[in-house]
Design an enzyme around this catalytic site. Structure first.
Site, PDB file in Angstrom:
ATOM      1  N   ASN A  44      69.275 -37.274 -40.075  1.00  0.00           N
ATOM      2  CA  ASN A  44      68.977 -38.075 -41.266  1.00  0.00           C
ATOM      3  C   ASN A  44      69.393 -37.323 -42.519  1.00  0.00           C
ATOM      4  O   ASN A  44      69.310 -36.090 -42.596  1.00  0.00           O
ATOM      5  CB  ASN A  44      67.518 -38.535 -41.306  1.00  0.00           C
ATOM      6  N   ILE A  45      69.884 -38.079 -43.486  1.00  0.00           N
ATOM      7  CA  ILE A  45      70.377 -37.522 -44.750  1.00  0.00           C
ATOM      8  C   ILE A  45      69.703 -38.290 -45.883  1.00  0.00           C
ATOM      9  O   ILE A  45      69.988 -39.477 -46.092  1.00  0.00           O
ATOM     10  CB  ILE A  45      71.919 -37.639 -44.846  1.00  0.00           C
ATOM     11  N   CYS A  55      69.656 -42.933 -41.812  1.00  0.00           N
ATOM     12  CA  CYS A  55      68.991 -42.452 -40.600  1.00  0.00           C
ATOM     13  C   CYS A  55      69.974 -41.703 -39.694  1.00  0.00           C
ATOM     14  O   CYS A  55      71.186 -41.960 -39.710  1.00  0.00           O
ATOM     15  CB  CYS A  55      68.429 -43.618 -39.803  1.00  0.00           C
ATOM     16  N   GLU A  57      70.469 -42.020 -36.551  1.00  0.00           N
ATOM     17  CA  GLU A  57      71.171 -42.872 -35.590  1.00  0.00           C
ATOM     18  C   GLU A  57      72.446 -43.448 -36.191  1.00  0.00           C
ATOM     19  O   GLU A  57      73.495 -43.511 -35.558  1.00  0.00           O
ATOM     20  CB  GLU A  57      70.272 -44.038 -35.142  1.00  0.00           C
ATOM     21  N   CYS A  91      68.823 -49.631 -37.957  1.00  0.00           N
ATOM     22  CA  CYS A  91      69.638 -48.929 -36.950  1.00  0.00           C
ATOM     23  C   CYS A  91      69.791 -49.764 -35.691  1.00  0.00           C
ATOM     24  O   CYS A  91      70.841 -49.750 -35.046  1.00  0.00           O
ATOM     25  CB  CYS A  91      69.025 -47.567 -36.629  1.00  0.00           C
TER      26      CYS A  91
HETATM   27  N1  THU Z   1      64.540 -41.854 -39.910  1.00  0.00           N
HETATM   28  C1  THU Z   1      65.585 -41.673 -39.059  1.00  0.00           C
HETATM   29  O1  THU Z   1      66.499 -40.887 -39.318  1.00  0.00           O
HETATM   30  N2  THU Z   1      65.597 -42.376 -37.891  1.00  0.00           N
HETATM   31  C2  THU Z   1      64.567 -43.155 -37.453  1.00  0.00           C
HETATM   32  O2  THU Z   1      64.645 -43.679 -36.359  1.00  0.00           O
HETATM   33  C3  THU Z   1      63.389 -43.348 -38.297  1.00  0.00           C
HETATM   34  C4  THU Z   1      63.486 -42.803 -39.676  1.00  0.00           C
HETATM   35  C5  THU Z   1      64.493 -41.042 -41.122  1.00  0.00           C
HETATM   36  C6  THU Z   1      64.710 -41.751 -42.422  1.00  0.00           C
HETATM   37  C7  THU Z   1      63.985 -40.832 -43.386  1.00  0.00           C
HETATM   38  O3  THU Z   1      64.851 -39.775 -43.763  1.00  0.00           O
HETATM   39  C8  THU Z   1      62.860 -40.242 -42.576  1.00  0.00           C
HETATM   40  O4  THU Z   1      63.215 -40.448 -41.215  1.00  0.00           O
HETATM   41  C9  THU Z   1      61.502 -40.853 -42.852  1.00  0.00           C
HETATM   42  O5  THU Z   1      61.551 -42.227 -42.768  1.00  0.00           O
END
Ligand code: THU
Length: 144
Positions: A44-45, A55, A57, A91
């Site tokens: 995640n960025i 996210c 994914e 996602c």
């Molecule tokens: N996030 C993801 O990268 N993937 C997920 O499946 C759920 C949420 C990230 C987005 C954000 O940076 C952090 O998790 C909190 O929501």
């Protein structure tokens, strides 16, 4: 297709180390496996403009697609938490574009997982068929 689930989850866990999550502190990693056996990872960025966050994914998926991949077997996601990490709705929709049968491995910190397909996670997804019922020849989704 037989593939090493542990390797896919391990790749997601390693990608999680790269997470840029200074705001939520919730670090996520993902790894997607193509039908040909290639792996692409993502984390995640986040952004100071919170809504721009991407996210793990989608980072993994978009890296793969931008490297000419179109066909996917499975994706693993982990947040290093006790609970399995389920992909968010956005996602799920992004994955559905590339196949309802993609297997989604939602892993926890111990590497245990729950697996469900994209179709199971996102019934009635919005697809090309909804844009042009019966007319989609798939041409735009092929590589040039
Ligand atoms: N996030 C993801 O990268 N993937 C997920 O499946 C759920 C949420 C990230 C987005 C954000 O940076 C952090 O998790 C909190 O929501």
């Amino acid at each position: 297709m037989e593939f090493p689930v542990e390797k896919l989850i391990g790749a997601a866990a390693a990608a999680r180390e790269k997470a840029y999550a200074p705001y939520s502190k919730f670090r996520v990693g993902a790894a997607i496996l193509t039908k040909e056996g290639r792996y692409y990872t993502g984390c995640n960025i986040e952004n100071a403009s919170y809504g721009l966050t991407c996210c793990a994914e989608r980072v993994a998926l978009f890296k793969a697609v931008s490297n000419s991949e179109r066909s996917f077997e499975a994706i693993a996601v982990t947040a290093g938490t006790k609970e399995f990490c389920p992909p968010c709705g956005a996602c799920r929709q992004a994955l559905a574009e590339f196949g309802a049968n993609i297997k989604v491995y939602m892993a926890n910190e111990a590497g245990e997982f729950q697996m469900q397909t994209v179709a199971e996670l996102l019934p009635l997804s919005f697809t090309a068929e909804a844009l042009a019922p019966g007319e989609d020849d798939g041409d735009d989704r092929k590589l040039p």
